[in-house]
Design a protein around this motif. Structure first.
Motif, PDB file in Angstrom:
ATOM      1  N   LEU A  16       0.914 -17.479 -30.433  1.00  0.00           N
ATOM      2  CA  LEU A  16       0.652 -17.594 -31.788  1.00  0.00           C
ATOM      3  C   LEU A  16       1.997 -18.297 -32.338  1.00  0.00           C
ATOM      4  N   ILE A  35      -5.410 -10.243 -35.427  1.00  0.00           N
ATOM      5  CA  ILE A  35      -4.630 -10.120 -34.105  1.00  0.00           C
ATOM      6  C   ILE A  35      -5.024  -8.970 -33.381  1.00  0.00           C
ATOM      7  N   VAL A  87       3.627 -13.603 -30.605  1.00  0.00           N
ATOM      8  CA  VAL A  87       3.483 -14.491 -31.744  1.00  0.00           C
ATOM      9  C   VAL A  87       4.915 -14.591 -32.219  1.00  0.00           C
ATOM     10  N   GLU A 140       7.146 -15.431 -35.549  1.00  0.00           N
ATOM     11  CA  GLU A 140       6.600 -15.205 -37.115  1.00  0.00           C
ATOM     12  C   GLU A 140       7.980 -14.806 -37.805  1.00  0.00           C
TER      13      GLU A 140
END
Lengths: 295, 258
Positions: free
Chosen positions: B175, B194, B207, B209
Motif C-alpha cells: 500500500l 488494514i 505499507v 505512510e
C-alpha cells in the motif's frame, strides 16, 4: 433506384462493418490507434482470391484463410511494434499500410498496379449478413469475458493492468491479431464482390476512413461501430446528386458529430434488447417481477 | 516465517542512486511499515518489488524464489500486488467492473471457451461474478457498485483500489500512502480496514505512510529509509526512540530534550 444498386450499397456497408468491428476491438476497446488496417485488408483480399482462384479452394474457406493470413502477418508486425508506446505504434502501422500497398503495386504475380481482374462474383447480401452476425456475436462474447475486460483494462490504465497481473503486451498482440483477421476477411469479401482488386483500393484513405468510423460510432461500443459503418457508407451514396460536393458534406457531417457528441454516436454504450424495450415502454422481465412483488 | 527478502537492493537512474544496498525481510502475516522523508526511495522500492523498474544490483526473493528479473504481471500472478500513491483506477469503468477485471486470475477459460459460450466459460464467469460481489460487500462498496469509479469521493476511490488489489487474492499487498489526503477520522477507519484485511484475507501487508499514528498503531515492524539507504529497522517503540530516525525527520537540533 433499383434493387441491384441498393443491394450493392448494403453489401459494401456490410463489408465495412466487418472491418470496422475489427478496428473497434483494437482502437475502441484496447486503445491502440492504427492507420494501417487497409494493409491487412489488402493482404486478406489478395490471399483469399489467390486461395480461391489459383489453388481452387471453396469460397468461404479461402475468405477465412485470407483473414488468417492477415492475422499471421499482424503477429509479425505486432512483435516488432507493440512494445512501442502510443503514437509510435500508430506511425509504425501507417508505414506498414503504405508498404503493403507499394509491394502489391510492384509485384507482378498479382497483377501489380494494373490490378487483378476477372474474379468471379461470389458475394451476395446473404453471405455478408452471415459474416456480420458471426462477427458481431464473436466480438460481443469476447468483450464480455475476462479477455475482453483485460483489453479494456489496457486501454484504461496500462500500469494498473500490469500490477493486477494482466500481460498487457500479450493482450495487445491478441487484439491486433483478431482485428487483422476481421480486416482480412473484409478484404476477401470486397475482392469477391468487386470482382477486381487493385492496390490503390487499400491506401491510407481507407485506413483513415475506418478509424473515423470507429470514433464516429463511439470508442468502446460495438453497436456504435456497426451504426457508424452503416451510416458513413450509405451517406456518401445518398449524396450522389450533389456530385463533387458530396465529400464536403460527408466531412462536415463528421465534424458536426465530433463537436456535438465528442464521445461518438453511442458514447461507449450499447444498444441492447432491454434498452429498446425500455424506450418502447415494454416492461422487461425484471421489472415485471418487481411490480408483482409490490402488490 | 519469511515471505519477502531484499538483498543489497540497489537502483540507479543515470548518476543518481535512488536506492542503495537495502536489506530487509517481511514476515508472513505481518504488517510492516516503510517510512522516511520525501525522496528517500520508498516508492522506488515498491516499483522494484512489483517489477515496474528493473533492479540495478541486488536481489529480491519472494517465498525464496528470485523475482527481480520477472515481468510485473508475472510477479502479480505469484501473489504480489499494490496500490498507487496517485490512485490508478480504471476511471471510466464502474466500481463493479474495476473489481471484476482484476478477478481474471481466478479463471482460466480461453478465448474460444468465451466465443462459443462453453460450459467452462459460463461456470467460471458465474464464480467470478459471485466473488466480485462478495468482495464489494466485504469492502462496503456494494452501494456504489454501478457508479463510475471517477465519480467516487476520494476516500472511496482509495478503498476501491484496495478492493481491486484484493481481487487477486494476494499473499503480499503493498500500500503506497493509503492515507494520503485523509482526515484523522478516515485514517482511523483505514487502520481498522488494514488490520481486517490482514486477518480476513490472510495476506501480509507492507505499507508506505507519512501518518505516524497509522504506522505506529498497526505495524509490527518498521523500516526507515533516508537518502536511499536503510537507517533503522524494528518495532514501533524502538523506532520512536531511535536518535538517527529523529535526526532524519527533525534535523540535528530537533532532538527532544536537546
Amino acid at each position: 433506384m433499383n434493387w441491384f444498386y441498393i443491394e450493392g450499397v448494403l453489401i459494401l456497408a456490410g463489408i465495412n462493418i466487418i472491418a470496422v468491428l475489427g478496428l473497434s476491438l483494437l482502437t475502441g476497446f484496447t486503445g491502440l490507434f492504427s492507420f494501417g488496417h487497409a494493409g491487412f485488408m489488402a493482404i486478406g483480399a489478395y490471399s483469399a482470391v489467390y486461395f480461391g482462384e489459383r489453388m481452387g479452394l471453396p469460397f468461404a474457406v479461402s475468405v477465412v484463410a485470407g483473414g488468417l493470413v492477415a492475422g499471421l502477418v499482424s503477429l509479425f508486425i505486432g512483435r516488432l511494434t507493440l512494445k512501442l508506446k502510443g503514437d509510435y505504434f500508430c506511425i509504425a502501422t501507417l508505414g506498414f499500410g503504405e508498404a503493403i500497398r507499394l509491394v502489391l503495386d510492384n509485384v507482378q504475380v498479382f497483377g501489380g498496379a494494373r490490378g487483378w481482374p476477372g474474379i468471379p462474383l461470389k458475394v451476395d447480401l446473404v453471405t455478408v449478413t452471415i459474416f456480420n452476425i458471426v462477427g458481431i456475436l464473436f466480438l460481443m462474447f469476447l468483450i464480455n469475458s475476462r479477455h475482453g475486460r483485460s483489453m479494456i483494462a489496457v486501454r484504461e490504465e496500462e500500469l494498473a493492468a500490469k500490477v493486477i497481473g494482466i500481460d498487457t503486451y500479450r493482450y495487445k498482440v491478441i487484439s491486433l491479431f483478431i482485428s487483422a483477421v476481421y480486416a482480412g476477411i473484409a478484404g476477401g469479401l470486397l475482392g469477391y464482390y468487386l470482382t477486381f482488386l487493385q492496390p490503390k483500393l487499400f491506401g491510407l484513405q481507407k485506413s483513415t476512413e475506418y478509424t473515423i468510423m470507429v470514433i464516429f460510432g463511439g470508442i468502446g461500443s460495438i453497436s456504435g461501430s456497426v451504426l457508424a459503418a452503416f451510416i458513413l457508407t450509405v451517406l456518401p451514396e445518398m449524396l450522389r446528386s450533389f456530385a463533387v460536393w458530396r465529400f464536403v458534406i460527408y466531412g462536415a457531417a463528421v465534424i458536426f458529430i465530433m463537436i456535438a457528441r465528442p464521445q461518438g454516436l453511442m458514447g461507449g454504450k450499447e444498444i441492447t434488447l432491454k434498452g429498446i424495450a425500455g424506450i418502447l415502454g415494454i416492461p422487461g422481465r425484471n421489472r415485471k417481477t418487481a411490480r408483482s412483488g409490490e402488490v | 516465517m519469511e515471505l519477502l527478502r531484499l538483498e543489497n537492493l540497489t537502483k540507479t537512474f543515470g548518476g543518481l542512486t535512488a536506492v542503495k544496498d537495502v536489506n530487509f525481510t517481511v514476515n508472513e502475516g505481518s504488517i510492516s511499515g516503510l517510512i522516511g522523508p520525501n525522496g528517500a526511495g520508498k516508492t522506488t522500492i515498491f516499483n522494484l518489488i512489483t517489477g515496474i523498474y528493473k533492479v540495478t544490483r541486488g536481489a529480491i526473493y519472494f517465498q525464496n524464489v528470485p523475482i527481480h528479473d520477472k515481468e510485473p504481471h508475472v510477479i502479480a500472478g505469484m501473489g504480489i500486488t499494490r496500490t498507487f500513491q496517485n490512485i490508478r483506477l480504471f476511471k471510466n469503468l464502474t466500481v463493479y467492473q474495476n473489481v471484476l477485471t482484476a478477478c481474471h486470475h481466478n479463471a482460466d477459460y480461453g478465448i474460444f471457451d468465451a466465443a462459443l459460450r462453453l460450459k467452462k466459460f459460463r461456470r467460471q464467469e458465474r464464480e467470478l461474478k459471485e466473488f466480485a460481489g462478495r468482495l464489494l460487500e466485504l469492502m462496503e462498496l456494494s452501494g456504489w457498485k454501478d457508479k463510475v469509479a471517477n465519480s467516487l469521493p476520494y476516500g472511496l476511490q482509495r478503498r476501491l483500489e484496495i478492493a481491486r488489489a484484493l481481487a487477486l487474492k494476494p499473499k503480499l499487498l503493498l500500500l503506497d500512502e493509503p492515507a494520503a489526503g485523509m482526515n484523522p477520522d478516515e485514517t482511523r477507519q483505514l487502520m481498522n480496514l488494514i488490520r481486517r484485511i490482514r486477518d480476513e484475507f490472510g495476506c501480509t501487508i507492507l505499507v508506505i505512510e507519512h501518518h505516524m499514528d497509522l504506522i505506529m498503531g498497526i505495524c509490527d515492524n518498521i523500516i526507515v529509509l533516508n537518502f536511499g539507504k536503510k537507517l533503522a529497522e524494528g518495532p514501533p517503540e524502538k523506532i520512536q526512540q531511535d536518535p538517527l530516525v529523529i535526526e532524519a525527520y527533525l534535523g540535528e537540533g530537533g532532538m527532544p530534550g536537546a
